[in-house]
Design a protein around this motif. Sequence first.
Motif: not given
Length: 599
Positions: A5-7, A492-494, A500-503, A542-544
């Motif tokens: 759910e967090s992802d 389901d891996a957190p 988190e900081r990168l996103l 994440a950048l792409c």
Amino acid sequence: MTDLESDFPSEPSISRFRAPKPPPAHPSNLAAPALSHSGAAPAAFASDSPLAPEAYAPQGSLLTRFAELAGAAPTPFALALVAPAGGGKTSALGWIAARLDKAALVRFEAADLAAEPERALAAGLYRALAPTQGALVEAAAREAEDSAAGGALAQDRLDDLRKKLIAERQALANQQARRAALPETVLYDLPGAPVDQFARRMRGGFEARMRRFGLGGDPLLTFKDLTRDLAAHDGPGRLLASLRAVHGYRGQTNLLVYAVLFYLLAKGLDWLSLNKADWLGWLSRAHETGAQTADFLRDRIGLLESGATLAVALALACLGLNLWRAYSFAAPLLRAARQLDEDVATRAHEADHAVVEQRRVVERLAARTSAAAQQARDAELRAESAGAPKTQPGFLEPESARQRRDQALGFLAALSAALKAKNACVTVMVDGFEKAQDGLFECVAALLARPGFVGVFALEPAPCGAQARARLLQLPLRLDVAAEPPALAPLDAPLSPLEERLLDALAPLAGHTPRAKKRLRNFYAFLRPAPDAEADLGPALALCLALKIGGEHQALEAILQGGPAPQRGEIFATAQRIAAPISPEALQRAAALAEALAG
């Protein structure tokens, strides 16, 4: 909140229904007609029909990951398979459907939803879920009707149930009365019953006995009345009741009185015979006439013994006649009472079963009436809280079509609330939008954007509808891009603190709205490399993805062609500082992987 759910940000996660056992096969008794064919189909030709799930071979592992996400996504959640016409969307949907829970899966064709999307979607969900979740959809349908009618339908339903309950209770009382009157019913109202046949056979002989006992009327009816009276007693009580034949009818009491008198006479004569010396002596001393009488009786004293014997015989004869008359009268009645018991016992099981079944009907109907009363109260409270007047003026009455649409929307809302309360979800697949009018996808996707629903759509690339798709879809997967990803992290891996900081740092590239940030998070969580992959592949991806969501397609094309990394001032510099330098090769691989998702 779970890691999944967090992802994948959405409403709270909803679990699946348990898959029901497959129904047993019912062989048909009708033989299928033989179909003729001009010849065998050439093996080199192929039909354009969708492939069977077992025959479909997905390209790459992303479709398997897509199916896994469709079965475990938080709700509401919308996914899409994007490919040109003929790109295998229908076959892929069938393959995904075969891997999901059949009890919580509903498939639609877009053409079936085109005319009235709200009603068609609600009707399809109702029909599909009714076999396995009947109580749930019935409750949702009732709530929708009550909401549309302001509680009037609930009150009408309650009135109907109360009328039925009164009728069924009356039927139960009738059943119990018939069971209590079963002996009389068998005796009087069932011609041809064994006891009735016996009574008719005894009619001729019993009529004479009735006359001897002073009874009048119809012999058959009198016989049945007396049988009924005897059958009302059990065991010893029945025998005691039959003793009435000894003394209760005409002539029987006289015989008993005669028997007593003759018995007393016998006892008196016997006493005179035993004490003849005493009373003869007294009689001789009394006077001269007494002496002559005593002499006369002394010569004939033997007659006293004979008289006593005769008196005893007459007493016994009177008593025997009484008993014989009583037996000949009561024996047929006792036999008829036993026959009546057997007839009643034969029919009692069926009558008792009918009473029990009717009592169960009343109990079930009483429970339904109680539940309906509570529903009517709840519907009235909902209507009052919504500000609905108890009686609407005529000009406020909705049209039938609008009312059906409102009921369909109410059903979807009620079903969504029920699914959320049960921690369950339904996967809805819709195919064939290319054959429907424009705007249907936006309508259906908006209807399914409720807790408890996961939408899976088959769409064609349409640049003109990119904004609507970005608004309604959380994850669109392209089938026309055969990208084989590296090893990916479990769904389901957190996310790690670094990710988190990168996103957060790259979110301005995707857009400045919360939806764009969620979209970036969902895209990255779906394509995120495994922890043992190259260290710069995740940041490059994440950048792409941020560039793709933000509409920087030229920058992505440049990366795919081996061009330099985009420089966006402080944002890109911050991402570099968080994740360390990103190599051009990692950027190129990440851009190719990002192409698997439709922006």
